[in-house]
Design a protein around this motif. Structure first.
Motif, mmCIF file in Angstrom:
data_model
loop_
_atom_site.group_PDB
_atom_site.id
_atom_site.type_symbol
_atom_site.label_atom_id
_atom_site.label_comp_id
_atom_site.label_asym_id
_atom_site.label_seq_id
_atom_site.Cartn_x
_atom_site.Cartn_y
_atom_site.Cartn_z
ATOM 1 N N MET A 27 28.046 27.666 38.471
ATOM 2 C CA MET A 27 27.362 27.782 37.183
ATOM 3 C C MET A 27 28.259 27.302 36.045
ATOM 4 O O MET A 27 27.800 26.640 35.116
ATOM 5 C CB MET A 27 26.911 29.225 36.937
ATOM 6 C CG MET A 27 25.815 29.706 37.866
ATOM 7 S SD MET A 27 24.403 28.592 38.002
ATOM 8 C CE MET A 27 24.551 28.083 39.704
ATOM 9 N N GLY A 28 29.559 27.612 36.135
ATOM 10 C CA GLY A 28 30.491 27.143 35.115
ATOM 11 C C GLY A 28 30.596 25.628 35.090
ATOM 12 O O GLY A 28 30.639 25.012 34.019
ATOM 13 N N VAL B 107 40.135 23.200 36.515
ATOM 14 C CA VAL B 107 41.595 23.148 36.563
ATOM 15 C C VAL B 107 42.219 24.542 36.502
ATOM 16 O O VAL B 107 43.394 24.710 36.807
ATOM 17 C CB VAL B 107 42.189 22.245 35.455
ATOM 18 C CG1 VAL B 107 41.781 20.795 35.670
ATOM 19 C CG2 VAL B 107 41.810 22.717 34.074
ATOM 20 N N GLU B 108 41.435 25.550 36.121
ATOM 21 C CA GLU B 108 41.929 26.925 36.090
ATOM 22 C C GLU B 108 40.734 27.851 36.168
ATOM 23 O O GLU B 108 39.687 27.580 35.599
ATOM 24 C CB GLU B 108 42.715 27.180 34.798
ATOM 25 C CG GLU B 108 43.387 28.529 34.708
ATOM 26 C CD GLU B 108 42.497 29.643 34.166
ATOM 27 O OE1 GLU B 108 42.769 30.816 34.455
ATOM 28 O OE2 GLU B 108 41.518 29.336 33.464
ATOM 29 N N THR C 118 38.564 26.933 33.058
ATOM 30 C CA THR C 118 38.812 25.748 32.250
ATOM 31 C C THR C 118 38.424 24.540 33.083
ATOM 32 O O THR C 118 38.853 24.402 34.231
ATOM 33 C CB THR C 118 40.295 25.662 31.843
ATOM 34 O OG1 THR C 118 40.647 26.866 31.149
ATOM 35 C CG2 THR C 118 40.543 24.458 30.959
ATOM 36 N N GLN C 119 37.591 23.699 32.509
ATOM 37 C CA GLN C 119 37.137 22.470 33.166
ATOM 38 C C GLN C 119 37.712 21.283 32.400
ATOM 39 O O GLN C 119 37.593 21.213 31.180
ATOM 40 C CB GLN C 119 35.602 22.393 33.127
ATOM 41 C CG GLN C 119 34.903 23.484 33.905
ATOM 42 C CD GLN C 119 34.659 23.086 35.341
ATOM 43 O OE1 GLN C 119 34.735 21.919 35.697
ATOM 44 N NE2 GLN C 119 34.379 24.061 36.169
ATOM 45 N N ALA C 120 38.345 20.370 33.128
ATOM 46 C CA ALA C 120 38.860 19.155 32.505
ATOM 47 C C ALA C 120 37.705 18.206 32.202
ATOM 48 O O ALA C 120 36.738 18.125 32.969
ATOM 49 C CB ALA C 120 39.853 18.469 33.432
ATOM 50 N N VAL C 121 37.814 17.506 31.089
ATOM 51 C CA VAL C 121 36.863 16.442 30.761
ATOM 52 C C VAL C 121 37.469 15.156 31.320
ATOM 53 O O VAL C 121 38.538 14.718 30.881
ATOM 54 C CB VAL C 121 36.646 16.329 29.237
ATOM 55 C CG1 VAL C 121 35.755 15.148 28.904
ATOM 56 C CG2 VAL C 121 36.071 17.626 28.689
ATOM 57 N N LEU C 122 36.809 14.580 32.308
ATOM 58 C CA LEU C 122 37.302 13.381 32.989
ATOM 59 C C LEU C 122 36.517 12.167 32.514
ATOM 60 O O LEU C 122 35.336 12.022 32.833
ATOM 61 C CB LEU C 122 37.170 13.538 34.506
ATOM 62 C CG LEU C 122 37.842 14.781 35.094
ATOM 63 C CD1 LEU C 122 37.521 14.912 36.572
ATOM 64 C CD2 LEU C 122 39.349 14.738 34.869
ATOM 65 N N ALA C 123 37.176 11.317 31.748
ATOM 66 C CA ALA C 123 36.522 10.115 31.238
ATOM 67 C C ALA C 123 36.218 9.166 32.396
ATOM 68 O O ALA C 123 36.916 9.184 33.417
ATOM 69 C CB ALA C 123 37.420 9.417 30.221
#
Length: 138
Positions: free
Chosen positions: A62-63, A80-81, A129-134
């Protein structure tokens, strides 16, 4: 924004492990993603308690959906966390998770996911925490 083109079925199809576990995606929007995981003996630990890893998978799913729906076009995300607190065991019915963004930035999206038992009582909470991956350039 991804939510303009992706249905809940499309979003869930992109997460085959979640589908394998039986997770359903009930709501999907940038401000809220919600879904359920039915109790199953195959997903339990001692005493018929839904395994913490199964609950964490529900919360992570869900996250991730919530984070994805807050990304710029073409971007992807990866956890990432993640930190989870468990409050009570889920012994029957299903677990329901509701994810909401706490922070949406250019590099990271932070999401809080509340998990409830079948009676609507808090069973756990995950902050991730989710990384934004371009998109990668060719």
């Amino acid at each position: 924004m991804p939510s303009d083109t992706a249905s809940t079925a499309d979003l869930l199809a992109a997460l085959p492990f979640a589908v394998h576990l039986g997770i359903t995606l009930d709501e999907a929007a940038a401000d809220r993603a919600a879904g359920t995981l039915p109790w199953s003996a195959q997903l339990c630990t001692v005493g018929g308690v839904l395994h913490g890893g199964a609950l964490m998978t529900l919360a992570d799913t869900m996250g991730a959906v919530c984070a994805f729906l807050n990304l710029p076009a073409g971007a992807n995300t990866s956890t990432v966390e993640s930190k989870t607190n468990f409050f009570r065991a889920v012994r029957s019915g299903s677990a329901r998770a509701v994810a909401r963004p706490l922070h949406v930035g250019g590099s990271f999206v932070v999401v809080q996911t509340d998990v409830y038992d079948a009676e609507g009582r808090p069973a756990g909470q995950t902050t991730q925490t989710q990384a934004v991956l371009a998109p990668r350039k060719a």
